[in-house]
Design an enzyme around this catalytic site. Structure first.
Site, PDB file in Angstrom:
ATOM      1  N   ARG A  49       0.863  -1.183   0.000  1.00 27.16           N
ATOM      2  CA  ARG A  49       0.000   0.000   0.000  1.00 27.16           C
ATOM      3  C   ARG A  49       0.896   1.228   0.000  1.00 27.16           C
ATOM      4  O   ARG A  49       1.860   1.294   0.768  1.00 27.16           O
ATOM      5  CB  ARG A  49      -0.887  -0.011   1.252  1.00 27.16           C
ATOM      6  CG  ARG A  49      -1.990   1.013   1.213  1.00 27.16           C
ATOM      7  CD  ARG A  49      -2.727   1.091   2.532  1.00 27.16           C
ATOM      8  NE  ARG A  49      -2.056   1.974   3.459  1.00 27.16           N
ATOM      9  CZ  ARG A  49      -2.621   2.464   4.554  1.00 27.16           C
ATOM     10  NH1 ARG A  49      -3.865   2.130   4.865  1.00 27.16           N
ATOM     11  NH2 ARG A  49      -1.970   3.272   5.356  1.00 27.16           N
ATOM     12  N   TYR A  92      -3.513  11.277   6.635  1.00 26.44           N
ATOM     13  CA  TYR A  92      -3.658   9.881   7.025  1.00 26.44           C
ATOM     14  C   TYR A  92      -2.600   9.010   6.329  1.00 26.44           C
ATOM     15  O   TYR A  92      -2.354   9.160   5.134  1.00 26.44           O
ATOM     16  CB  TYR A  92      -5.054   9.336   6.652  1.00 26.44           C
ATOM     17  CG  TYR A  92      -5.048   7.835   6.741  1.00 26.44           C
ATOM     18  CD1 TYR A  92      -5.089   7.211   7.977  1.00 26.44           C
ATOM     19  CD2 TYR A  92      -4.873   7.051   5.610  1.00 26.44           C
ATOM     20  CE1 TYR A  92      -4.988   5.836   8.086  1.00 26.44           C
ATOM     21  CE2 TYR A  92      -4.769   5.672   5.701  1.00 26.44           C
ATOM     22  CZ  TYR A  92      -4.830   5.074   6.947  1.00 26.44           C
ATOM     23  OH  TYR A  92      -4.701   3.720   7.049  1.00 26.44           O
ATOM     24  N   ASP A 143      -5.159   3.821  -0.053  1.00 30.14           N
ATOM     25  CA  ASP A 143      -6.291   4.050   0.851  1.00 30.14           C
ATOM     26  C   ASP A 143      -6.665   5.531   0.813  1.00 30.14           C
ATOM     27  O   ASP A 143      -5.884   6.389   1.232  1.00 30.14           O
ATOM     28  CB  ASP A 143      -5.875   3.639   2.272  1.00 30.14           C
ATOM     29  CG  ASP A 143      -7.050   3.624   3.240  1.00 30.14           C
ATOM     30  OD1 ASP A 143      -8.138   4.117   2.877  1.00 30.14           O
ATOM     31  OD2 ASP A 143      -6.871   3.125   4.371  1.00 30.14           O
ATOM     32  N   HIS A 190      -9.207   6.696   2.451  1.00 28.28           N
ATOM     33  CA  HIS A 190      -9.664   6.943   3.822  1.00 28.28           C
ATOM     34  C   HIS A 190     -10.883   7.868   3.869  1.00 28.28           C
ATOM     35  O   HIS A 190     -10.918   8.850   4.622  1.00 28.28           O
ATOM     36  CB  HIS A 190      -8.514   7.474   4.686  1.00 28.28           C
ATOM     37  CG  HIS A 190      -8.487   6.881   6.058  1.00 28.28           C
ATOM     38  ND1 HIS A 190      -8.927   7.550   7.153  1.00 28.28           N
ATOM     39  CD2 HIS A 190      -8.117   5.669   6.504  1.00 28.28           C
ATOM     40  CE1 HIS A 190      -8.800   6.787   8.227  1.00 28.28           C
ATOM     41  NE2 HIS A 190      -8.313   5.628   7.852  1.00 28.28           N
ATOM     42  N   GLU A 198      -9.030   2.023  -1.950  1.00 29.48           N
ATOM     43  CA  GLU A 198      -9.787   1.658  -0.748  1.00 29.48           C
ATOM     44  C   GLU A 198     -10.558   2.836  -0.168  1.00 29.48           C
ATOM     45  O   GLU A 198     -10.046   3.960  -0.157  1.00 29.48           O
ATOM     46  CB  GLU A 198      -8.774   1.143   0.280  1.00 29.48           C
ATOM     47  CG  GLU A 198      -9.361   0.857   1.635  1.00 29.48           C
ATOM     48  CD  GLU A 198      -8.265   0.540   2.650  1.00 29.48           C
ATOM     49  OE1 GLU A 198      -7.154   0.119   2.253  1.00 29.48           O
ATOM     50  OE2 GLU A 198      -8.527   0.725   3.853  1.00 29.48           O
ATOM     51  N   GLU A 248     -13.778  -1.505   6.147  1.00 29.73           N
ATOM     52  CA  GLU A 248     -13.099  -1.671   7.438  1.00 29.73           C
ATOM     53  C   GLU A 248     -13.909  -1.097   8.593  1.00 29.73           C
ATOM     54  O   GLU A 248     -13.712  -1.493   9.727  1.00 29.73           O
ATOM     55  CB  GLU A 248     -11.694  -1.062   7.407  1.00 29.73           C
ATOM     56  CG  GLU A 248     -11.664   0.443   7.278  1.00 29.73           C
ATOM     57  CD  GLU A 248     -10.257   1.008   7.194  1.00 29.73           C
ATOM     58  OE1 GLU A 248      -9.420   0.421   6.490  1.00 29.73           O
ATOM     59  OE2 GLU A 248     -10.015   2.037   7.837  1.00 29.73           O
ATOM     60  N   ARG A 292     -13.705  -5.551   3.215  1.00 28.97           N
ATOM     61  CA  ARG A 292     -12.665  -5.445   4.245  1.00 28.97           C
ATOM     62  C   ARG A 292     -13.165  -5.633   5.669  1.00 28.97           C
ATOM     63  O   ARG A 292     -12.394  -5.512   6.624  1.00 28.97           O
ATOM     64  CB  ARG A 292     -11.973  -4.084   4.117  1.00 28.97           C
ATOM     65  CG  ARG A 292     -11.068  -4.061   2.921  1.00 28.97           C
ATOM     66  CD  ARG A 292     -10.391  -2.765   2.667  1.00 28.97           C
ATOM     67  NE  ARG A 292      -9.708  -2.140   3.786  1.00 28.97           N
ATOM     68  CZ  ARG A 292      -8.617  -2.617   4.373  1.00 28.97           C
ATOM     69  NH1 ARG A 292      -8.083  -3.741   3.968  1.00 28.97           N
ATOM     70  NH2 ARG A 292      -8.058  -1.956   5.381  1.00 28.97           N
ATOM     71  N   GLU A 302      -4.388  -7.424   4.887  1.00 21.56           N
ATOM     72  CA  GLU A 302      -3.540  -6.297   5.293  1.00 21.56           C
ATOM     73  C   GLU A 302      -2.637  -6.717   6.455  1.00 21.56           C
ATOM     74  O   GLU A 302      -3.071  -7.426   7.355  1.00 21.56           O
ATOM     75  CB  GLU A 302      -4.429  -5.120   5.739  1.00 21.56           C
ATOM     76  CG  GLU A 302      -3.634  -3.874   6.121  1.00 21.56           C
ATOM     77  CD  GLU A 302      -4.534  -2.708   6.551  1.00 21.56           C
ATOM     78  OE1 GLU A 302      -5.730  -2.938   6.799  1.00 21.56           O
ATOM     79  OE2 GLU A 302      -4.021  -1.586   6.629  1.00 21.56           O
ATOM     80  N   TRP A 308     -12.042  12.119   8.198  1.00 17.89           N
ATOM     81  CA  TRP A 308     -10.604  11.935   8.390  1.00 17.89           C
ATOM     82  C   TRP A 308     -10.134  10.686   7.672  1.00 17.89           C
ATOM     83  O   TRP A 308     -10.476   9.690   7.560  1.00 17.89           O
ATOM     84  CB  TRP A 308     -10.261  11.814   9.883  1.00 17.89           C
ATOM     85  CG  TRP A 308      -8.857  11.351  10.052  1.00 17.89           C
ATOM     86  CD1 TRP A 308      -7.722  12.051   9.795  1.00 17.89           C
ATOM     87  CD2 TRP A 308      -8.422  10.048  10.488  1.00 17.89           C
ATOM     88  NE1 TRP A 308      -6.610  11.291  10.035  1.00 17.89           N
ATOM     89  CE2 TRP A 308      -7.014  10.061  10.469  1.00 17.89           C
ATOM     90  CE3 TRP A 308      -9.090   8.902  10.893  1.00 17.89           C
ATOM     91  CZ2 TRP A 308      -6.255   8.943  10.830  1.00 17.89           C
ATOM     92  CZ3 TRP A 308      -8.360   7.803  11.247  1.00 17.89           C
ATOM     93  CH2 TRP A 308      -6.938   7.827  11.218  1.00 17.89           C
TER      94      TRP A 308
HETATM   95  O1  LIG Z   1      -5.462   0.030   7.808  1.00 15.96           O
HETATM   96  C1  LIG Z   1      -6.225   0.771   7.204  1.00 15.96           C
HETATM   97  O2  LIG Z   1      -6.551   0.621   6.034  1.00 15.96           O
HETATM   98  C2  LIG Z   1      -6.819   1.909   7.922  1.00 15.96           C
HETATM   99  O3  LIG Z   1      -7.519   2.679   7.296  1.00 15.96           O
HETATM  100  C3  LIG Z   1      -6.528   2.015   9.360  1.00 15.96           C
HETATM  101  C4  LIG Z   1      -7.530   2.848  10.144  1.00 15.96           C
HETATM  102  O4  LIG Z   1      -7.260   4.200   9.986  1.00 15.96           O
HETATM  103  C5  LIG Z   1      -7.429   2.502  11.586  1.00 15.96           C
HETATM  104  O5  LIG Z   1      -7.743   1.155  11.754  1.00 15.96           O
HETATM  105  C6  LIG Z   1      -8.341   3.349  12.448  1.00 15.96           C
HETATM  106  O6  LIG Z   1      -8.323   2.845  13.745  1.00 15.96           O
HETATM  107 MG   LIG Z   2      -8.171   1.770   5.449  1.00 15.64          MG
END
Ligand SMILES: O=C(O)C(=O)C[C@H](O)[C@H](O)CO
Ligand SMILES: [Mg+2]
Length: 403
Positions: free
Chosen positions: A147, A159, A211, A213, A237, A263, A284, A340, A403
């Site tokens: 990643r 992030y 990602d 996010h 992602e 996730e 995920r 992951e 975020w």
């Molecule tokens: O591992 C990832 O893909 C994430 O996005 C991690 C997250 O920000 C994390 O698990 C938040 O607690």
């Molecule tokens: Mg993620």
């Protein structure tokens, strides 16, 4: 056989983890991960006040019945706190059942569908050059999938990128949320340049992931998906917040870049529309946050009908207990995609001894009966809980963003 007692263990060997231990009257025990990053003590309270008292005296072998008892018995369905608590019970009960059977968990699930489980690691850097060095380090370590997250000019904190070069990235970095400033246009202009540089240096074979996010709108995500098509990503992602599942229909109309999401999902119903419409390629949802093995197995089975594969969340904020159970699940699940892997610190690994191992870009499952992860409770006591929160994002004009 009866559940004689159960208790939570909160430990912070570098970061917080919540573990549930269930002990039977015949002495067999199982453990489950209940860590919900930034909201750990809410799950502890839920387990201690509402779940553990209702478990005592039940037959630990009735996993399915106990799952429905806890899910339907609450009346208030779903939600990350409830589903993490149920997941911890479920994982611990599968651990017990596999120990009683004298089998590694993957055997109980149906046996091996593969010999090893491909993982992806995290390469991060303040700029493209340092990020490429991190990708190179992963390639040297044998990773087949990486990643890639880099800093963006004009965005101070973002992030996935560590504050200091070379340091591991941990998002829950303060007692209360730190504030980041976000610019969609700067980000969208930068990401294609990052992936052009990655492909130029590493060629076509390396699997590369990214990602987002949750920080784009569907039409912005569609633009990004199209812009990175020449670089053949393994997946993009969480490109939008997924409460509005229909948003993915719009993204899908515009791009062939594979999409991963889930996730933050805690139930099949968070993913049902996405899966049935074939708007995503990877799901995920993970064992700890989505009701454990019993429930995630149902998600994976539905996904399999629609060519959607698993790509479990595996950050450091899930404990090695979750990772151990996940490696068994990944070894069994027919529609596996990728796992992951963000390595835990040595302190964390010492608190949670385990038998899964990393080898040439893959996890190899262990053969210990159960899920193969234990907890050293004496050592765990040396690391007291310390509140830690995830950051928040604001747009440049001060508006609170994702975020
Ligand atoms: O591992 C990832 O893909 C994430 O996005 C991690 C997250 O920000 C994390 O698990 C938040 O607690
Ligand atoms: Mg993620």
């Amino acid at each position: 056989m009866k559940i004689e007692h159960a208790y939570t263990i909160v430990t912070s060997p570098g970061r917080n983890f919540v573990t549930l231990k269930i002990v039977t009257d015949e002495g067999t025990y199982g453990i489950g991960d209940a860590t919900l990053n930034g909201r750990e003590m809410a799950v502890v309270a839920y387990l201690e006040e509402h779940v553990i008292p209702a478990l005592i005296g039940r037959d630990p072998q009735r996993i399915e019945d106990i799952w429905h008892y806890l899910y339907r018995g609450a009346y208030w369905r779903r939600g990350p706190v409830t589903m993490s608590a149920i997941a911890a019970v479920d994982m611990a009960l599968w651990d017990i059942k596999a120990k009683l059977a004298g089998m590694p968990l993957y055997q109980l699930l149906g046996g091996k569908s593969r010999d090893r489980v491909m993982v992806y690691g995290h390469a991060t850097g303040r700029d493209i050059e340092s990020c490429l060095e991190e990708v190179a380090r992963h390639v040297e370590q044998g990773y087949k999938a990486v990643r890639v997250q880099a800093g963006v000019p004009g965005i101070a904190s973002i992030y996935g990128v560590a504050k200091k070069e070379g340091e591991p990235y941990e998002p829950a970095d303060a007692d209360l949320p730190t504030e980041h400033v976000w610019s969609t246009s700067k980000y969208l202009n930068h990401v294609p340049k990052l992936f052009a540089a990655v492909r130029e240096r590493f060629g076509d074979d390396l699997h590369v992931l990214h990602d987002v996010h949750h920080r784009l709108t569907p039409i912005e995500a569609a633009r990004l998906g199209k812009a990175v098509e020449p670089y053949n990503l393994f997946w993009l992602e969480d490109c939008v917040p997924a409460e509005n599942q229909e948003g993915f229909g719009l993204i899908r109309q515009h791009t062939t870049t594979p999409l991963a999401v889930g996730e933050v999902f805690n139930s099949l119903f968070d993913a049902k529309t996405l899966i049935e419409n074939q708007w995503i390629d990877y799901i995920r949802a993970t064992l700890t946050h989505a009701g454990g093995i019993t429930h995630v197995r149902r998600i994976a089975d539905l996904a399999g009908l629609y060519h959607v594969r698993t790509g479990f969340h595996g950050p450091t904020d899930l404990s090695p207990v979750c990772m151990g159970a996940a490696v068994h699940f990944d070894t069994w699940v027919p529609n596996f995609g990728i796992q992951e892997y963000m390595p835990h610190t040595d302190e964390t690994n010492a608190v949670f001894p385990h038998d899964y191992r990393f080898e040439a870009g893959h996890f190899i499952v262990g053969e210990t009966p159960g899920h193969g992860v234990d907890i050293d409770e004496m050592l765990a006591k040396q690391y007291p809980y310390k509140r830690a929160s995830l950051p928040v994002n604001r747009l440049e004009d001060g508006t609170l963003w994702h975020w």
